[in-house]
Write an enzyme that holds these catalytic residues in place. Structure first.
Site, mmCIF file in Angstrom:
data_model
loop_
_atom_site.group_PDB
_atom_site.id
_atom_site.type_symbol
_atom_site.label_atom_id
_atom_site.label_comp_id
_atom_site.label_asym_id
_atom_site.label_seq_id
_atom_site.Cartn_x
_atom_site.Cartn_y
_atom_site.Cartn_z
ATOM 1 N N ARG A 1 0.862 -1.188 0.000
ATOM 2 C CA ARG A 1 0.000 0.000 0.000
ATOM 3 C C ARG A 1 0.895 1.234 0.000
ATOM 4 O O ARG A 1 1.540 1.537 1.000
ATOM 5 C CB ARG A 1 -0.873 -0.032 1.262
ATOM 6 C CG ARG A 1 -2.080 0.883 1.226
ATOM 7 C CD ARG A 1 -2.709 0.998 2.614
ATOM 8 N NE ARG A 1 -1.883 1.838 3.465
ATOM 9 C CZ ARG A 1 -1.788 1.721 4.804
ATOM 10 N NH1 ARG A 1 -2.482 0.808 5.445
ATOM 11 N NH2 ARG A 1 -1.003 2.533 5.478
ATOM 12 N N TYR B 1 3.453 4.874 12.090
ATOM 13 C CA TYR B 1 3.646 3.424 12.264
ATOM 14 C C TYR B 1 4.535 2.743 11.222
ATOM 15 O O TYR B 1 4.763 1.548 11.302
ATOM 16 C CB TYR B 1 2.296 2.694 12.355
ATOM 17 C CG TYR B 1 1.377 2.933 11.161
ATOM 18 C CD1 TYR B 1 1.495 2.177 9.999
ATOM 19 C CD2 TYR B 1 0.383 3.904 11.208
ATOM 20 C CE1 TYR B 1 0.650 2.385 8.919
ATOM 21 C CE2 TYR B 1 -0.469 4.129 10.135
ATOM 22 C CZ TYR B 1 -0.325 3.365 8.995
ATOM 23 O OH TYR B 1 -1.145 3.575 7.927
ATOM 24 N N HIS C 1 -3.419 4.644 4.846
ATOM 25 C CA HIS C 1 -4.652 3.850 4.709
ATOM 26 C C HIS C 1 -5.733 4.636 3.954
ATOM 27 O O HIS C 1 -6.375 4.111 3.052
ATOM 28 C CB HIS C 1 -5.172 3.444 6.089
ATOM 29 C CG HIS C 1 -6.501 2.760 6.050
ATOM 30 N ND1 HIS C 1 -6.650 1.478 5.565
ATOM 31 C CD2 HIS C 1 -7.748 3.185 6.394
ATOM 32 C CE1 HIS C 1 -7.943 1.136 5.627
ATOM 33 N NE2 HIS C 1 -8.616 2.152 6.123
HETATM 34 C C1 TPP Z 1 -16.017 -5.321 10.213
HETATM 35 C C2 TPP Z 1 -15.151 -4.113 10.147
HETATM 36 N N1 TPP Z 1 -14.201 -3.931 11.091
HETATM 37 C C3 TPP Z 1 -13.397 -2.849 11.027
HETATM 38 C C4 TPP Z 1 -13.551 -1.921 10.029
HETATM 39 C C5 TPP Z 1 -12.642 -0.702 9.953
HETATM 40 N N2 TPP Z 1 -11.674 -0.920 8.883
HETATM 41 C C6 TPP Z 1 -11.867 -0.401 7.654
HETATM 42 S S1 TPP Z 1 -10.642 -0.817 6.599
HETATM 43 C C7 TPP Z 1 -9.825 -1.707 7.774
HETATM 44 C C8 TPP Z 1 -8.529 -2.386 7.473
HETATM 45 C C9 TPP Z 1 -8.659 -3.481 6.502
HETATM 46 O O1 TPP Z 1 -7.373 -3.968 6.168
HETATM 47 P P1 TPP Z 1 -7.193 -4.952 4.963
HETATM 48 O O2 TPP Z 1 -8.273 -5.946 4.963
HETATM 49 O O3 TPP Z 1 -5.803 -5.455 4.984
HETATM 50 O O4 TPP Z 1 -7.451 -4.018 3.689
HETATM 51 P P2 TPP Z 1 -6.580 -2.773 3.180
HETATM 52 O O5 TPP Z 1 -7.240 -1.535 3.723
HETATM 53 O O6 TPP Z 1 -5.197 -2.937 3.693
HETATM 54 O O7 TPP Z 1 -6.648 -2.818 1.720
HETATM 55 C C10 TPP Z 1 -10.525 -1.657 8.986
HETATM 56 C C11 TPP Z 1 -10.062 -2.304 10.229
HETATM 57 C C12 TPP Z 1 -14.571 -2.138 9.072
HETATM 58 N N3 TPP Z 1 -14.783 -1.299 8.058
HETATM 59 N N4 TPP Z 1 -15.347 -3.240 9.161
#
Ligand code: TPP
Ligand code: MG
Length: 330
Positions: free
Chosen positions: A248, A261, A252
């Site tokens: 990435r 971090y 975020h």
């Molecule tokens: C069920 C749920 N828990 C927490 C969140 C908050 N949240 C949004 S994106 C994210 C991180 C997801 O990481 P990853 O699956 O690795 O995807 P990336 O953003 O790295 O592409 C979180 C914790 C959410 N949207 N839904």
């Protein structure tokens, strides 16, 4: 690197260039959205940057006239390849009435467009996985030769929805392609603090489906893996789990500061494998791209992004009453 890897996986010169153009359009739209965000014009951005090769490589391997995609929020490359336009994505970023995703109601990156079989998702991560399994089952019941393609992050592969969907799809041999876009972080949490297994694809064996991990910075490798998964699905042999490894490149989201971090050296190191640059280099080595044609493509795409931005910025907002539409059946 041999000079004809795209031919070896079954792509014409034209398709390889088209892949590059789609990746570059995703990148430039994303970059523009950050500028618009920092100048106070669009409220939120969640980027595809660094994942364009995985997204576009995969989408090109699907049946783009019939298959259904259930993308997650970073998949600008997937939805562009499935027919959503730059203008439509900008209308969503500006939350304007004409936005086909939600008429400006949803946050941007909640992709959905009926005519292109892009199935809308929900904000809780991974809810799209059981939906993809359900769409595949519906296709089977209707005797349609379709597959569903669903993506999610590696952090999201820890949600129950993933495990339930993967299990059901494998038991019923449904035509689903599960693609985990492993970008090494879930917001601030690095891979080693998310899972104890070496690869996300290791999980496939527990459900009785093939699992592969591929270089997510190489659209040709991703294309090949998804093509094989699509063929398996078409033969009635069931689902496949594909993990694409990339990085990435942005924080975020536009509301995150990743300096708290991860070190800049790590990000700079990852930029050396930026798929936009490495794929352009491949196309040059293969004789499909020159300095001149690269510049012409870049200029053409910048124009597209400019036009989309101008159009969306000046488009009208939805009427307040529209907030009541699509809530209950009409
Ligand atoms: C069920 C749920 N828990 C927490 C969140 C908050 N949240 C949004 S994106 C994210 C991180 C997801 O990481 P990853 O699956 O690795 O995807 P990336 O953003 O790295 O592409 C979180 C914790 C959410 N949207 N839904
Ligand atoms: Mg992640």
């Amino acid at each position: 690197m041999s000079n004809n890897r795209h031919e070896a996986v079954g792509l014409t010169d034209e398709q390889a260039i088209d892949m590059y153009k789609t990746m570059l359009l995703a990148r430039k739209l994303d970059e523009r959205m950050w500028l618009l965000n920092r100048s106070g014009k669009v409220p939120f951005v969640i980027s595809c940057q660094g994942q364009e090769a995985a997204q576009v490589g995969a989408a090109f391997a699907l049946d783009r006239e019939n298959d259904y995609v259930l993308p997650y929020y970073r998949d600008m490359g997937v939805v562009l390849a499935f027919g959503m336009t730059a203008k439509e994505l900008m209308l969503s970023a500006f939350a304007k009435a004409e936005d086909p995703n939600s008429g400006g109601k949803q946050m941007p990156s909640h992709f959905g467009q009926k005519k292109n079989r892009i199935v809308t998702g929900s904000s809780p991560v991974t809810t799209q996985v059981p939906h993809a399994v359900g769409v595949a089952l519906a296709g089977r019941l209707d005797n349609k030769n379709i597959a569903t393609f669903v993506t999610f992050g590696e952090g999201s592969s820890n949600q129950g929805d993933f495990h339930e969907g993967a299990n059901f799809a494998a038991v019923h041999k449904l035509p689903v392609i599960f693609m985990c876009e492993n970008n090494k972080y879930a917001i601030s949490v690095p891979y080693e603090k998310q899972v104890a297994c070496e690869k996300i694809s290791d999980r496939a064996v527990g459900y009785g489906m093939p699992g592969v991990t591929v270089d997510g910075n190489d659209p040709l490798e991703v294309y090949k893996a998804v093509k094989e998964a699509r063929e398996r699905a078409g033969r009635g042999e069931g689902p496949t789990l594909i993990e694409t490894i990339s990085y990435r490149l942005t924080p975020h989201s536009s509301d995150d500061d990743d300096r708290s971090y991860r070190g800049r050296e790590e990000v700079d190191e990852a930029k050396k494998n930026d798929p936009i640059i490495t794929f352009a280099n491949y196309l040059k080595e293969a004789g499909l791209l020159s300095e001149e044609s690269e510049k012409a493509i870049s200029d053409e795409i910048t124009n597209t992004v400019n036009e989309a931005t101008d159009y969306a910025e000046h488009a009208p907002y939805a009427d307040p009453e529209d907030a009541l539409r699509h809530v209950y059946a009409e």
